[in-house]
Design a protein around this motif. Structure first.
Motif, PDB file in Angstrom:
ATOM      1  N   LYS A 154      32.798  26.582  48.173  1.00  0.00           N
ATOM      2  CA  LYS A 154      33.530  25.544  47.447  1.00  0.00           C
ATOM      3  C   LYS A 154      33.166  25.137  45.979  1.00  0.00           C
ATOM      4  CE  LYS A 154      36.459  23.996  51.515  1.00  0.00           C
ATOM      5  NZ  LYS A 154      37.141  22.748  52.187  1.00  0.00           N
ATOM      6  N   CYS A 155      33.923  24.508  45.343  1.00  0.00           N
ATOM      7  CA  CYS A 155      33.600  23.791  43.805  1.00  0.00           C
ATOM      8  C   CYS A 155      34.693  22.954  43.738  1.00  0.00           C
ATOM      9  CB  CYS A 155      33.062  24.894  42.966  1.00  0.00           C
ATOM     10  SG  CYS A 155      32.562  24.107  41.427  1.00  0.00           S
ATOM     11  N   SER A 156      34.299  21.842  43.248  1.00  0.00           N
ATOM     12  CA  SER A 156      35.306  20.638  42.793  1.00  0.00           C
ATOM     13  C   SER A 156      36.314  20.612  43.989  1.00  0.00           C
ATOM     14  CB  SER A 156      35.761  21.183  41.436  1.00  0.00           C
ATOM     15  OG  SER A 156      36.533  20.092  40.891  1.00  0.00           O
ATOM     16  N   GLY A 157      36.050  20.991  44.997  1.00  0.00           N
ATOM     17  CA  GLY A 157      37.022  20.597  46.141  1.00  0.00           C
ATOM     18  C   GLY A 157      37.938  21.819  46.486  1.00  0.00           C
ATOM     19  N   LEU A 158      37.717  22.785  45.755  1.00  0.00           N
ATOM     20  CA  LEU A 158      38.557  24.168  45.866  1.00  0.00           C
ATOM     21  C   LEU A 158      37.725  25.286  46.500  1.00  0.00           C
ATOM     22  CD1 LEU A 158      40.211  24.113  42.451  1.00  0.00           C
ATOM     23  CD2 LEU A 158      41.200  23.107  44.667  1.00  0.00           C
ATOM     24  N   ALA A 159      38.302  26.204  47.324  1.00  0.00           N
ATOM     25  CA  ALA A 159      37.828  27.354  47.966  1.00  0.00           C
ATOM     26  C   ALA A 159      37.569  28.247  46.779  1.00  0.00           C
ATOM     27  CB  ALA A 159      38.599  28.021  48.774  1.00  0.00           C
ATOM     28  N   VAL A 160      36.533  29.175  46.869  1.00  0.00           N
ATOM     29  CA  VAL A 160      36.461  30.154  46.111  1.00  0.00           C
ATOM     30  C   VAL A 160      36.063  31.566  46.673  1.00  0.00           C
ATOM     31  CG1 VAL A 160      34.927  28.603  44.227  1.00  0.00           C
ATOM     32  CG2 VAL A 160      33.732  29.910  45.867  1.00  0.00           C
ATOM     33  N   GLN A 161      35.920  32.614  45.973  1.00  0.00           N
ATOM     34  CA  GLN A 161      35.773  33.840  46.387  1.00  0.00           C
ATOM     35  C   GLN A 161      34.434  34.244  45.981  1.00  0.00           C
ATOM     36  OE1 GLN A 161      37.928  36.009  48.524  1.00  0.00           O
ATOM     37  NE2 GLN A 161      35.778  37.106  48.458  1.00  0.00           N
ATOM     38  N   ARG A 162      33.662  34.623  46.849  1.00  0.00           N
ATOM     39  CA  ARG A 162      32.097  34.771  46.403  1.00  0.00           C
ATOM     40  C   ARG A 162      31.942  36.477  46.017  1.00  0.00           C
ATOM     41  NH1 ARG A 162      29.152  31.476  50.819  1.00  0.00           N
ATOM     42  NH2 ARG A 162      30.481  32.424  51.793  1.00  0.00           N
ATOM     43  N   TYR A 163      31.191  36.862  45.068  1.00  0.00           N
ATOM     44  CA  TYR A 163      31.108  38.315  45.085  1.00  0.00           C
ATOM     45  C   TYR A 163      29.606  38.719  44.466  1.00  0.00           C
ATOM     46  CZ  TYR A 163      36.148  38.095  43.500  1.00  0.00           C
ATOM     47  OH  TYR A 163      37.603  38.178  43.697  1.00  0.00           O
ATOM     48  N   ASP A 164      29.260  39.925  45.020  1.00  0.00           N
ATOM     49  CA  ASP A 164      28.162  40.483  44.267  1.00  0.00           C
ATOM     50  C   ASP A 164      28.744  41.464  43.419  1.00  0.00           C
ATOM     51  OD1 ASP A 164      29.056  42.663  45.822  1.00  0.00           O
ATOM     52  OD2 ASP A 164      27.366  42.764  47.376  1.00  0.00           O
ATOM     53  N   ALA A 165      27.611  42.007  42.740  1.00  0.00           N
ATOM     54  CA  ALA A 165      28.173  42.944  41.527  1.00  0.00           C
ATOM     55  C   ALA A 165      29.079  44.024  42.053  1.00  0.00           C
ATOM     56  CB  ALA A 165      27.102  43.382  40.737  1.00  0.00           C
ATOM     57  N   ALA A 166      28.812  44.834  42.990  1.00  0.00           N
ATOM     58  CA  ALA A 166      29.506  45.854  43.603  1.00  0.00           C
ATOM     59  C   ALA A 166      31.008  45.418  44.131  1.00  0.00           C
ATOM     60  CB  ALA A 166      28.881  46.646  44.673  1.00  0.00           C
ATOM     61  N   ALA A 167      31.190  44.492  44.836  1.00  0.00           N
ATOM     62  CA  ALA A 167      32.331  43.956  45.132  1.00  0.00           C
ATOM     63  C   ALA A 167      33.162  43.370  43.965  1.00  0.00           C
ATOM     64  CB  ALA A 167      32.079  42.801  45.918  1.00  0.00           C
ATOM     65  N   LEU A 168      32.744  42.775  43.020  1.00  0.00           N
ATOM     66  CA  LEU A 168      33.466  42.601  41.667  1.00  0.00           C
ATOM     67  C   LEU A 168      33.829  43.784  41.082  1.00  0.00           C
ATOM     68  CD1 LEU A 168      34.469  40.206  39.870  1.00  0.00           C
ATOM     69  CD2 LEU A 168      32.350  40.608  38.408  1.00  0.00           C
ATOM     70  N   SER A 169      32.964  44.898  40.998  1.00  0.00           N
ATOM     71  CA  SER A 169      33.255  45.775  40.393  1.00  0.00           C
ATOM     72  C   SER A 169      34.470  46.564  41.006  1.00  0.00           C
ATOM     73  CB  SER A 169      32.092  46.859  39.999  1.00  0.00           C
ATOM     74  OG  SER A 169      32.453  48.209  39.463  1.00  0.00           O
ATOM     75  N   ARG A 170      34.494  46.404  42.221  1.00  0.00           N
ATOM     76  CA  ARG A 170      35.692  47.486  43.101  1.00  0.00           C
ATOM     77  C   ARG A 170      36.845  46.494  42.816  1.00  0.00           C
ATOM     78  NH1 ARG A 170      31.695  47.479  46.988  1.00  0.00           N
ATOM     79  NH2 ARG A 170      32.620  45.664  48.011  1.00  0.00           N
ATOM     80  N   THR A 171      36.866  45.032  42.601  1.00  0.00           N
ATOM     81  CA  THR A 171      37.926  44.110  42.478  1.00  0.00           C
ATOM     82  C   THR A 171      38.538  44.460  41.014  1.00  0.00           C
ATOM     83  OG1 THR A 171      37.003  42.554  43.889  1.00  0.00           O
ATOM     84  CG2 THR A 171      38.732  41.912  42.593  1.00  0.00           C
ATOM     85  N   VAL A 172      37.701  44.646  40.287  1.00  0.00           N
ATOM     86  CA  VAL A 172      38.280  44.751  38.632  1.00  0.00           C
ATOM     87  C   VAL A 172      38.628  45.991  38.669  1.00  0.00           C
ATOM     88  CG1 VAL A 172      37.482  44.816  36.347  1.00  0.00           C
ATOM     89  CG2 VAL A 172      36.578  43.013  37.786  1.00  0.00           C
ATOM     90  N   GLY A 173      38.094  47.099  39.292  1.00  0.00           N
ATOM     91  CA  GLY A 173      39.005  48.569  39.352  1.00  0.00           C
ATOM     92  C   GLY A 173      38.398  49.460  38.732  1.00  0.00           C
ATOM     93  N   PRO A 174      38.724  50.764  38.740  1.00  0.00           N
ATOM     94  CA  PRO A 174      38.037  51.999  38.237  1.00  0.00           C
ATOM     95  C   PRO A 174      38.301  52.126  36.766  1.00  0.00           C
ATOM     96  CG  PRO A 174      40.359  52.517  39.251  1.00  0.00           C
ATOM     97  CD  PRO A 174      40.077  51.094  39.272  1.00  0.00           C
ATOM     98  N   GLY A 175      39.157  51.197  35.968  1.00  0.00           N
ATOM     99  CA  GLY A 175      38.986  51.344  34.515  1.00  0.00           C
ATOM    100  C   GLY A 175      37.965  50.628  33.773  1.00  0.00           C
ATOM    101  N   PHE A 176      37.072  50.174  34.737  1.00  0.00           N
ATOM    102  CA  PHE A 176      35.816  49.461  34.221  1.00  0.00           C
ATOM    103  C   PHE A 176      34.562  50.108  34.810  1.00  0.00           C
ATOM    104  CE2 PHE A 176      39.082  46.471  33.074  1.00  0.00           C
ATOM    105  CZ  PHE A 176      38.597  46.012  31.830  1.00  0.00           C
ATOM    106  N   ALA A 177      33.410  50.213  34.046  1.00  0.00           N
ATOM    107  CA  ALA A 177      32.208  50.468  34.573  1.00  0.00           C
ATOM    108  C   ALA A 177      31.223  49.409  34.659  1.00  0.00           C
ATOM    109  CB  ALA A 177      31.674  51.633  33.723  1.00  0.00           C
ATOM    110  N   LEU A 178      30.499  49.324  35.691  1.00  0.00           N
ATOM    111  CA  LEU A 178      29.656  48.428  35.908  1.00  0.00           C
ATOM    112  C   LEU A 178      28.387  48.719  35.092  1.00  0.00           C
ATOM    113  CD1 LEU A 178      28.446  45.484  37.161  1.00  0.00           C
ATOM    114  CD2 LEU A 178      27.829  46.971  38.853  1.00  0.00           C
ATOM    115  N   ILE A 179      27.858  48.100  34.051  1.00  0.00           N
ATOM    116  CA  ILE A 179      26.752  48.542  33.398  1.00  0.00           C
ATOM    117  C   ILE A 179      25.499  47.644  33.571  1.00  0.00           C
ATOM    118  CG2 ILE A 179      28.133  49.902  31.551  1.00  0.00           C
ATOM    119  CD1 ILE A 179      27.480  47.466  29.651  1.00  0.00           C
TER     120      ILE A 179
END
Length: 206
Positions: free
Chosen positions: A156-181
């Protein structure tokens, strides 16, 4: 959380707390500045700071000669604070009060920077709306630099829930149109001395 609710929440935060009273305050905007410089390729690139608020990243970019800078934030109060701080030095900055899930990018950018805005989008439809704007607003070959709480960071931050990510999870979420470099961990220390684990990821639009 609805867009008006988000706007009201962050407007209240910035109206009631000073810069040194919010956990995300940084005197030096690292690693954001270093990562931007690693992909910018020159001082004439266009940069948007999504959720930039009252951050001092814009100050540092201007001081290094970047002139095509846009700051987008939900809170008018946050943007007003940054404008007042920069005064005449910030006259060329484009300040946009808006929600990144409904805002329509008027152009494409070379660099899309987001330190700790995306991780507040815990609903799938909000993430999808944000990513639509990212795809539209970042030119092919451009770079997105997104900092989120890491898996061992706060839930949580500032009273709000957040979604935590490692780099692989973020890359999957952003999608195949982007390459994690590139990606790196970052331990941010709040103004009151608490440590927060972040993960910064650099993705290139294909």
């Amino acid at each position: 959380m609805t867009v008006p609710d988000r706007q009201s929440h962050w407007q209240t935060v910035y109206l009631t707390k000073g810069e040194g009273q919010v956990s995300w305050s940084q005197a030096s905007p690292q690693p954001s500045l270093r990562l931007i410089e690693s992909v910018a390729g020159g001082r004439d690139v266009s940069i948007i700071d999504v959720g930039g608020g009252a951050s001092r990243l814009v100050d540092a970019l201007l001081a290094r000669g970047y002139r095509d800078v846009t700051v987008l934030d939900l809170s008018e109060a946050a943007l007003a604070s940054a404008r007042e701080r920069l005064a005449a030095a910030g006259k060329g900055v484009r300040w946009i009060a808006g929600d990144a899930t409904v805002w329509q990018p008027p152009r494409t950018f070379d660099v899309w920077h987001d330190r700790a805005a995306f991780h507040f989008l815990v609903e799938e439809h909000d993430r999808a709306a944000y990513l639509d704007r990212l795809h539209y607003g970042l030119r092919p070959g451009g770079h997105a630099i997104i900092g989120t709480f890491a898996p061992d960071g706060p839930d949580k931050c500032s009273g709000l829930a957040v979604q935590r990510y490692d780099a692989a999870a973020l890359s999957r979420t952003v999608g195949p149109g982007f390459a994690l470099i590139a990606h790196e961990p970052h331990h941010h220390v709040t103004p009151w001395g608490a440590a927060q684990s972040f993960e910064f990821s650099v993705l290139r639009r294909m």
